[in-house]
Write an enzyme that holds these catalytic residues in place. Structure first.
Site, short mmCIF file in Angstrom:
data_model
loop_
_atom_site.label_atom_id
_atom_site.label_comp_id
_atom_site.label_asym_id
_atom_site.label_seq_id
_atom_site.Cartn_x
_atom_site.Cartn_y
_atom_site.Cartn_z
N GLY A 1 33.31 -29.09 -19.36
CA GLY A 1 32.29 -28.68 -20.32
C GLY A 1 31.43 -29.84 -20.78
O GLY A 1 31.72 -31.00 -20.50
N GLY B 1 30.64 -32.46 -22.80
CA GLY B 1 31.35 -33.24 -23.80
C GLY B 1 30.43 -34.15 -24.59
O GLY B 1 30.79 -34.66 -25.64
N ARG B 2 29.26 -34.37 -24.04
CA ARG B 2 28.32 -35.24 -24.76
C ARG B 2 26.88 -34.84 -24.44
O ARG B 2 25.98 -35.67 -24.44
CB ARG B 2 28.55 -36.68 -24.37
CG ARG B 2 28.53 -36.84 -22.86
CD ARG B 2 28.18 -38.21 -22.52
NE ARG B 2 28.22 -38.38 -21.09
CZ ARG B 2 27.79 -39.44 -20.51
NH1 ARG B 2 27.31 -40.41 -21.21
NH2 ARG B 2 27.85 -39.54 -19.21
N GLY C 1 31.18 -38.48 -27.31
CA GLY C 1 29.97 -37.67 -27.27
C GLY C 1 28.68 -38.48 -27.19
O GLY C 1 27.59 -37.94 -27.29
N ARG D 1 17.11 -34.77 -20.92
CA ARG D 1 17.10 -34.34 -19.52
C ARG D 1 16.45 -32.97 -19.38
O ARG D 1 16.69 -32.08 -20.19
CB ARG D 1 18.54 -34.30 -19.02
CG ARG D 1 18.69 -33.77 -17.60
CD ARG D 1 19.97 -34.27 -16.96
NE ARG D 1 21.15 -33.58 -17.45
CZ ARG D 1 22.39 -33.89 -17.06
NH1 ARG D 1 22.59 -34.88 -16.20
NH2 ARG D 1 23.43 -33.25 -17.52
N ARG E 1 26.44 -25.26 -12.77
CA ARG E 1 27.05 -26.04 -11.69
C ARG E 1 28.10 -25.19 -10.97
O ARG E 1 28.50 -24.15 -11.49
CB ARG E 1 27.81 -27.25 -12.29
CG ARG E 1 27.05 -28.00 -13.33
CD ARG E 1 27.94 -28.32 -14.55
NE ARG E 1 27.10 -28.82 -15.64
CZ ARG E 1 26.77 -30.10 -15.78
NH1 ARG E 1 27.27 -31.00 -14.96
NH2 ARG E 1 25.97 -30.48 -16.76
N ASP F 1 31.54 -30.32 -10.55
CA ASP F 1 30.80 -30.16 -11.80
C ASP F 1 29.49 -30.94 -11.78
O ASP F 1 28.70 -30.84 -12.71
CB ASP F 1 31.64 -30.58 -13.01
CG ASP F 1 32.16 -32.00 -12.89
OD1 ASP F 1 32.75 -32.33 -11.84
OD2 ASP F 1 31.96 -32.79 -13.82
N ASN F 2 29.27 -31.69 -10.71
CA ASN F 2 28.02 -32.44 -10.59
C ASN F 2 27.16 -31.90 -9.46
O ASN F 2 26.35 -32.63 -8.87
CB ASN F 2 28.31 -33.93 -10.37
CG ASN F 2 28.92 -34.58 -11.60
OD1 ASN F 2 28.75 -34.09 -12.71
ND2 ASN F 2 29.64 -35.67 -11.40
#
Ligand code: AMP
Ligand code: MG
Length: 487
Positions: free
Chosen positions: A85, A87-88, A121, A171, A178, A247-248
């Site tokens: 998830g 996280g930051r 974070g 971003r 993902r 996840d990327n």
């Protein structure tokens, strides 16, 4: 400032956690991407940089935002983690850009979320500027990537191995869904959640599949092809992502997460830069195989949607996985054919490409420089400089004569061919030592190297006398041997 329309926030509650950014001490705008802001139709008031910084750092949440942290899982270096998830990172919301495309606006480093685990974070200035440089460079090279809207200093320290200045990265992405997002629901056997997510992705990225007979199988194929095309383009510029965890890897086909990524200097097909990639899992040459492995993980998630009969679903999904291989091969060859200046397709082209790459590997030739110099050779320049890029030029010399024989089969004026080649073989890439130089200076408060590097990277396919220093490989003492996530 943003005309938000937040579709992800309208998905069921368990898709994300609602969370507000944690205000920072002293936000200062370091860089704002005006051209991208224009493309997004954002009415940013540049005459009030303090307010802009406050918004982009998360201190002031703009009207219409529905800040949230997305839930996702993922395979990290092959091991499954059922909950990662954001996280930051906090998704502020979505805007529809001037071309009608929906884009996410996300603040990275905006404070802890329910997914932070032991992390703070936050993000450090170095990695933030790194992502800024690398993502904009990819875009300028014509390779799909998430974009950089802004970098904001927080006026706070973050503690990594040493204390470092903190920053927030803004971003912009076609979306942040993902493969790991699908894995999150699959791990919970939440087939309804999977279906909602798959429908969301089809709506947002592949609307043409909506009316298909087997939309979820076609979705798998569309993502597989988007990723095959992307990785072929990466290899064409010597890009090593460095951390191709599931996840990327986006469903949209954009390059995401520029942690330890790096471009090749001297060609080495097994090159790894990332300090955390001990086994070389994500080495240059392994990237297509890993992309396919990741697509197989997506396929597993989609099986319950593909067919009620799971045996049939597996057969269909396996077929798509084999199609990935063919698609990648075709795209890879197309990329390198263009790099060598071939306008038509001939039987032995693949061998010719491999022949050059072998000579480069053997001769430790600089990847970017070799292809750029080959453009000049095609335009009529002597072979001397090209051959000087190889430690032992004999292999390259033999290869040049085979290449010339191949060129003679096509009718094209040398200048025309050279110009077509220059349009696909960059002169300027974000070389590691130049990126490091820019980040080191920024850590001491000097952003001039960062600014100049960004400017040089805007037109990577042109030769600029002013930026000639960016086109040369590092001296032995300048070489960067390792890159770090720095998260
Ligand atoms: P990454 O390596 O950036 O792809 O991140 C992998 C996971 O670690 C994601 O779930 C991130 O949100 C999380 N993460 C990375 N850095 C931090 C941080 N400083 N604080 C909290 N979570 C983090
Ligand atoms: Mg990530």
């Amino acid at each position: 400032m943003f005309q938000f329309d937040n579709s992800y926030a309208r998905l069921p509650d368990h898709f994300y956690a609602s969370v507000y950014p944690e205000p920072v001490e002293g936000p200062v705008l370091l860089k704002f991407n005006e051209a991208l802001a224009e493309e997004l139709g954002i009415g940013a008031d540049l005459s009030d940089p303090a307010r802009l910084a406050a918004i982009l750092a998360g201190n002031v949440v703009p009207q219409g935002a529905t800040p949230l942290a997305m839930a996702y899982a993922g395979h990290q270096f092959g091991s499954f983690v059922p909950q990662l998830g954001d996280g930051r990172a906090i998704l502020l919301g979505e805007v529809v850009d001037r071309s009608g495309t929906r884009r996410d606006i996300q603040l990275k480093g905006a404070g802890p979320t329910p997914f932070s685990r032991r992390g703070d974070g936050r993000a450090a200035l170095g990695p933030v500027l790194r992502e800024y440089i690398l993502s904009e460079a990819m875009h300028a090279l014509g390779i799909r990537a998430t974009r950089a809207l802004a970098a904001v200093a927080t006026g706070e320290q973050v503690y990594r191995e040493t204390p470092q200045p903190g920053a927030v990265f803004v971003r912009v992405a076609a979306s942040h869904v993902r493969i790991g997002t699908f894995q999150y629901f699959a791990a919970r056997q939440d087939v309804e959640g999977l279906r909602i997510l798959a429908d969301y992705v089809i709506d947002r990225h592949y609307p043409e599949l909506k009316e298909r007979e087997r939309p979820y199988l076609d979705l798998l194929r569309a993502v597989a092809f988007a990723q095959a095309d992307l990785v072929a383009r990466w290899l064409g510029v010597g890009f090593i992502h460095g951390v191709m965890n599931t996840d990327n890897m986006t469903l949209s086909g954009e390059t995401i997460d520029f942690g330890p990524c790096a471009f090749l200097d001297e060609y080495d097909q097994m090159k790894v830069f990332s300090s955390i990639d001990q086994g070389g899992r994500y080495a240059y040459r392994n990237q297509p195989g890993i992309a396919q492995w990741n697509i197989a993980r997506l396929a597993e998630c989609l099986l319950p949607l593909i067919d009620d009969d799971q045996d049939k679903a597996v057969l269909s999904a396996n077929h798509v996985l084999s199609e990935f291989g063919e698609r990648f091969q075709t795209q890879w060859l197309a990329v390198f054919r263009r790099k060598l200046g071939f306008l038509e397709e001939e039987e032995g082209d693949g061998d010719l490409v491999q022949g050059l790459l072998s000579a480069m590997q053997e001769g430790e030739a600089d990847f970017t420089r070799t292809f750029r110099q080959l453009c000049h050779v095609a335009g009529g320049e002597s072979d001397e400089l090209f051959l000087s890029l190889f430690k032992d030029p004999s292999g390259a010399s033999g290869w040049l004569s085979r290449w010339r024989t191949r060129l003679e089969q096509e009718k094209a004026l040398p200048q025309e061919r050279a110009s077509a080649m220059r349009a696909v073989n960059p002169a300027i890439i974000p070389r590691n030592h130049k990126v490091e130089e820019a980040l080191a200076a920024a850590n001491y408060g000097d952003l001039s190297f960062f600014e100049r590097l960004l400017q040089a990277l805007e037109k990577p396919y042109e030769d600029h006398v002013e930026f000639a220093d960016y086109a040369v490989p590092p001296k032995p003492e300048e070489r960067v041997l390792q890159t770090f996530c720095g998260t």
